[in-house]
Scaffold this motif. Structure first.
Motif, mmCIF file in Angstrom:
data_model
loop_
_atom_site.group_PDB
_atom_site.id
_atom_site.type_symbol
_atom_site.label_atom_id
_atom_site.label_comp_id
_atom_site.label_asym_id
_atom_site.label_seq_id
_atom_site.Cartn_x
_atom_site.Cartn_y
_atom_site.Cartn_z
ATOM 1 N N THR A 47 12.532 36.902 -4.163
ATOM 2 C CA THR A 47 12.685 38.204 -4.787
ATOM 3 C C THR A 47 11.888 39.217 -3.994
ATOM 4 O OG1 THR A 47 10.841 37.655 -6.230
ATOM 5 C CG2 THR A 47 13.035 37.249 -7.090
ATOM 6 N N ASP A 201 13.758 34.767 -14.282
ATOM 7 C CA ASP A 201 14.922 35.626 -14.071
ATOM 8 C C ASP A 201 16.193 34.850 -14.392
ATOM 9 O OD1 ASP A 201 16.826 37.445 -13.333
ATOM 10 O OD2 ASP A 201 16.419 37.334 -11.188
ATOM 11 N N LYS A 203 19.183 35.701 -14.437
ATOM 12 C CA LYS A 203 20.292 36.033 -13.549
ATOM 13 C C LYS A 203 20.237 35.246 -12.242
ATOM 14 C CE LYS A 203 20.944 40.699 -15.397
ATOM 15 N NZ LYS A 203 20.927 42.159 -15.104
ATOM 16 N N SER A 204 19.095 34.653 -11.945
ATOM 17 C CA SER A 204 18.973 33.867 -10.712
ATOM 18 C C SER A 204 19.420 32.418 -10.897
ATOM 19 C CB SER A 204 17.521 33.885 -10.224
ATOM 20 O OG SER A 204 16.685 33.070 -11.041
#
Length: 313
Positions: A47, A201, A203-204
């Motif tokens: 990230t 996260d 979404k990861s």
């Protein structure tokens, strides 16, 4: 899947960022928010911005997050009532020794640790299960280390996976057929690490047709080989589901789509029991309560009231 990052593990400090946290048996420690890159075919992309301010404020406040769950556990072809607890906390970790750091060190990296526990009875005798996952906050590589232990009146078993050039596994059991084993696995997604990656996260999280190594708990309770299996994985706004066709098993995790993405519960469907007692059942965990606490200092008799808050008594 995210972009593969080739190369050796690289570690660099985020200049000027030192956040105080108290941990088990230590008065205080400083977290070095380092990044690490891992050379393997399933490495996660780093990230670029690093942890958000909200993440820092929540996870580096010197407290752990403790969440209790009502547990309905499938075992030996029946559903058993019990309790599960997920304890998340950030810690300094030494990537080479793969242990919690005792002191501040430029080589430390910050991990989000999950201690996941279950307690339930099977008739006369009790089960106690604990899995620990050490996952880099940088969210750019596999978990550095995973351990699992299961105790019941027949005996106890223990397994440890270390992330090195390959996954190195040490497994110990009182069963003759399982015995003491040491072996290596080609790196693949680890089911255990997904529970911590989700908290950093959602979404990861990886989706699609994947190869995933099931949890250490599942492989031991079901006496299946610890290796990667084909899995079909999907992610919605608040649900993450993994289906293993070969194992006839599905795991679904419900979570809060908003930060801090707390886990609301989960369901795990598989064939439980042996022989004529085997049947497809669903283990369920339903959230009871959450507290933030530096629990390692809450060891007096007067602190037992916190267990009432978590509905663990």
């Amino acid at each position: 899947m995210k972009k593969i990052i080739k190369g050796k593990i690289l570690i660099w400090p985020v200049i000027g960022l030192f956040l105080l946290i108290t941990s088990c048996n230590k008065k205080s420690e400083t977290h070095d928010l380092a990044s690490s890159l891992e050379s393997n075919s399933s490495a996660k992309t780093s990230t670029a911005k690093g942890p958000s301010q909200a993440f820092k404020d929540y996870w580096y406040a010197g407290k752990a997050e403790i969440t209790s769950y009502k547990l309905e556990q499938a075992r030996y072809g029946e559903i058993r009532e019990g309790k599960a607890v997920l304890i998340y906390v950030t810690e300094d970790f030494l990537p080479n020794k793969q242990v919690k750091a005792d002191n501040q060190n430029p080589n430390n990296i910050s991990v989000l640790k999950l201690n996941a526990t279950k307690k339930f009875n099977t008739g006369l005798y009790p089960y106690s299960i604990m899995q620990s996952t050490f996952y880099p906050v940088s969210n750019n590589q596999h978990a550095i280390k995973i351990t699992s232990s299961i105790q019941e009146w027949c005996g106890q078993v223990y397994a440890q996976l270390n992330n090195k050039d390959k996954f190195e596994v040490a497994s110990y059991s009182y069963f003759e057929s399982e015995g003491d084993k040491n072996f290596k696995l080609v790196k693949s997604i680890l089911e255990n690490e997904l529970w911590t990656q989700l908290r950093i996260d959602p979404k990861s999280l990886p989706v699609g047709n994947l190869q995933i190594i099931p949890s250490l708990e599942y492989s031991r309770l079901k006496h299946v080989d610890l290796k990667a299996y084909n899995a079909q994985v999907s992610l919605t706004n608040n649900t993450y589901s993994i289906e293993y066709p070969e194992l006839d098993r599905t795991l679904t995790i419900q979570f809060n789509p908003n930060f801090p993405h707390d886990i609301l519960g989960w369901e795990e469907t598989f064939k439980s029991g042996f022989g004529k007692n085997a049947k497809t059942l669903t283990t369920k965990a339903t959230k009871l309560n959450t507290i933030k606490s530096a629990y390692w200092g809450k060891n007096s008799n007067k602190d037992e009231v916190l267990r009432d808050t978590l509905q663990l008594n």
